[in-house]
Design an enzyme around this catalytic site. Structure first.
Site, PDB file in Angstrom:
ATOM      1  N   GLY A  16      -1.854 -28.124  -3.000  1.00  0.00           N
ATOM      2  CA  GLY A  16      -1.575 -28.084  -1.565  1.00  0.00           C
ATOM      3  C   GLY A  16      -1.743 -26.725  -0.902  1.00  0.00           C
ATOM      4  N   SER A  17      -2.674 -25.899  -1.417  1.00  0.00           N
ATOM      5  CA  SER A  17      -2.855 -24.605  -0.728  1.00  0.00           C
ATOM      6  C   SER A  17      -3.483 -24.808   0.654  1.00  0.00           C
ATOM      7  CB  SER A  17      -3.668 -23.632  -1.577  1.00  0.00           C
ATOM      8  OG  SER A  17      -4.984 -24.078  -1.736  1.00  0.00           O
ATOM      9  N   ASN A  18      -4.313 -25.832   0.800  1.00  0.00           N
ATOM     10  CA  ASN A  18      -4.846 -26.126   2.152  1.00  0.00           C
ATOM     11  C   ASN A  18      -3.746 -26.664   3.061  1.00  0.00           C
ATOM     12  OD1 ASN A  18      -7.874 -25.672   2.493  1.00  0.00           O
ATOM     13  ND2 ASN A  18      -7.739 -26.606   0.465  1.00  0.00           N
ATOM     14  N   LEU A  94      -7.346 -36.873  -3.933  1.00  0.00           N
ATOM     15  CA  LEU A  94      -8.370 -37.250  -4.917  1.00  0.00           C
ATOM     16  C   LEU A  94      -8.590 -38.753  -5.054  1.00  0.00           C
ATOM     17  CD1 LEU A  94      -7.715 -34.594  -7.710  1.00  0.00           C
ATOM     18  CD2 LEU A  94      -9.560 -34.668  -6.029  1.00  0.00           C
ATOM     19  N   ASN A 111     -11.842 -34.131   6.154  1.00  0.00           N
ATOM     20  CA  ASN A 111     -11.736 -33.776   4.744  1.00  0.00           C
ATOM     21  C   ASN A 111     -12.292 -32.372   4.554  1.00  0.00           C
ATOM     22  OD1 ASN A 111     -11.388 -34.154   1.884  1.00  0.00           O
ATOM     23  ND2 ASN A 111     -13.600 -34.472   1.720  1.00  0.00           N
ATOM     24  N   HIS A 113     -14.265 -30.019   1.704  1.00  0.00           N
ATOM     25  CA  HIS A 113     -15.006 -30.105   0.435  1.00  0.00           C
ATOM     26  C   HIS A 113     -15.386 -28.683   0.013  1.00  0.00           C
ATOM     27  CE1 HIS A 113     -17.518 -31.996  -2.590  1.00  0.00           C
ATOM     28  NE2 HIS A 113     -18.432 -31.082  -2.309  1.00  0.00           N
ATOM     29  N   ASP A 154     -18.407 -37.801   1.365  1.00  0.00           N
ATOM     30  CA  ASP A 154     -18.950 -36.465   1.681  1.00  0.00           C
ATOM     31  C   ASP A 154     -20.160 -36.482   2.618  1.00  0.00           C
ATOM     32  OD1 ASP A 154     -17.011 -35.387   0.003  1.00  0.00           O
ATOM     33  OD2 ASP A 154     -18.333 -35.325  -1.728  1.00  0.00           O
ATOM     34  N   GLU A 183     -11.732 -21.852   2.561  1.00  0.00           N
ATOM     35  CA  GLU A 183     -11.159 -23.142   2.969  1.00  0.00           C
ATOM     36  C   GLU A 183      -9.946 -22.934   3.862  1.00  0.00           C
ATOM     37  OE1 GLU A 183     -10.518 -26.078  -0.097  1.00  0.00           O
ATOM     38  OE2 GLU A 183     -12.097 -25.243  -1.332  1.00  0.00           O
TER      39      GLU A 183
HETATM   40  C1  GRF Z   1      -9.833 -27.760  -2.552  1.00  0.00           C
HETATM   41  O1  GRF Z   1     -10.788 -27.021  -3.242  1.00  0.00           O
HETATM   42  C2  GRF Z   1     -10.499 -28.757  -1.638  1.00  0.00           C
HETATM   43  O2  GRF Z   1     -11.739 -28.340  -1.170  1.00  0.00           O
HETATM   44  C3  GRF Z   1     -10.683 -29.948  -2.519  1.00  0.00           C
HETATM   45  O3  GRF Z   1      -9.558 -29.951  -3.361  1.00  0.00           O
HETATM   46  C4  GRF Z   1      -9.016 -28.641  -3.467  1.00  0.00           C
HETATM   47  C5  GRF Z   1      -7.582 -28.753  -3.051  1.00  0.00           C
HETATM   48  O4  GRF Z   1      -6.867 -27.577  -3.205  1.00  0.00           O
HETATM   49  N1  GRF Z   1     -10.888 -31.140  -1.728  1.00  0.00           N
HETATM   50  P1  GRF Z   1      -5.401 -27.481  -2.645  1.00  0.00           P
HETATM   51  O5  GRF Z   1      -4.599 -28.648  -3.220  1.00  0.00           O
HETATM   52  O6  GRF Z   1      -5.456 -27.546  -1.149  1.00  0.00           O
HETATM   53  O7  GRF Z   1      -4.888 -26.163  -3.159  1.00  0.00           O
END
Ligand code: GRF
Length: 211
Positions: A16-18, A94, A111, A113, A154, A183
């Site tokens: 969940g870093s995003n 995922l 999304n 990617h 995608d 990202e």
């Molecule tokens: C990221 O690299 C994103 O592009 C892909 O999955 C990864 C998720 O990373 N879809 P995080 O869970 O947000 O750290």
């Protein structure tokens, strides 16, 4: 007059870093939105803890408890509707969503990617597989792409991309770390463009509306 903030639902499966980058952008008032719910298909992932730290409602909808991918997507759809979600952000989610959900939220699912689409996307292209494929291809640049989700994996219109250099020394891990930094910058920016209705969608292309 107060304008109601848009309600974002974030779907996660891992670290969940995003999600954290989106939380930070909301907290810093860079995004005119609230994160109304975070839904994970796995319990115990760190993304859930990140959300709970900020008192964001969380739900686990385990795909293994559903009899089909459609049933799983319908369970998510029902929750998104209950939480009155305006925009869905997939952030390291995922699972493939059923076309029924995608249709219901047409033009309102983003999304991210970890490569420069349309290269290095599609079936099997997730996580370290993407970065390994980029390095094996000899590409000198990689990056990240935020796109609208359509029923083809995608493929949807590209909202924003960011680029990194692939150096001679890069491994899949070091490249992943560089891409992840990009990202975190572009995902909130892309969400803002969509929430503020700044884009014209034209086939695979998106263009900025003229002010
Ligand atoms: C990221 O690299 C994103 O592009 C892909 O999955 C990864 C998720 O990373 N879809 P995080 O869970 O947000 O750290």
């Amino acid at each position: 007059m107060t304008v109601a903030l848009k309600r974002i639902g974030v779907l996660v499966s891992g670290g969940g870093s995003n999600l954290q980058a989106i939380i930070d952008a909301v907290n810093q008032q860079e995004l005119p939105a609230n994160i109304a719910v975070v839904i994970s298909n796995k319990s115990g992932v760190f993304a859930l803890e990140r959300a709970q730290n900020w008192r964001i409602p969380t739900l686990v909808i385990d795909h293994r408890q559903c009899s089909s991918s459609r049933e799983f997507s319908l369970a998510i759809l029902q929750r998104l509707q209950e939480f009155q979600i305006d925009l869905v952000c997939l952030a390291g989610f995922l699972r493939i969503l059923d076309p029924l959900l995608i249709q219901e939220f047409r033009g309102r699912i983003l999304n991210i990617h970890p490569a420069l689409l349309p290269a290095f996307g599609g079936k099997g292209m997730y996580g370290h597989h993407v970065h390994e494929a980029v390095i094996a291809s000899g590409a000198k640049f990689s990056g990240a792409t935020v796109h609208l989700v359509t029923s083809e994996t995608d493929i949807g219109p590209i909202v924003k991309q960011g680029m990194v250099t692939v150096s001679d020394e890069d491994t899949a891990d070091s490249l992943a770390a560089k891409v992840l930094q990009i990202e975190h910058q572009i995902y909130p920016q892309a969400i803002k463009l969509v929430l503020e209705d700044k884009l014209i969608f034209d086939g695979c292309r998106t263009r900025l509306k003229k002010q």
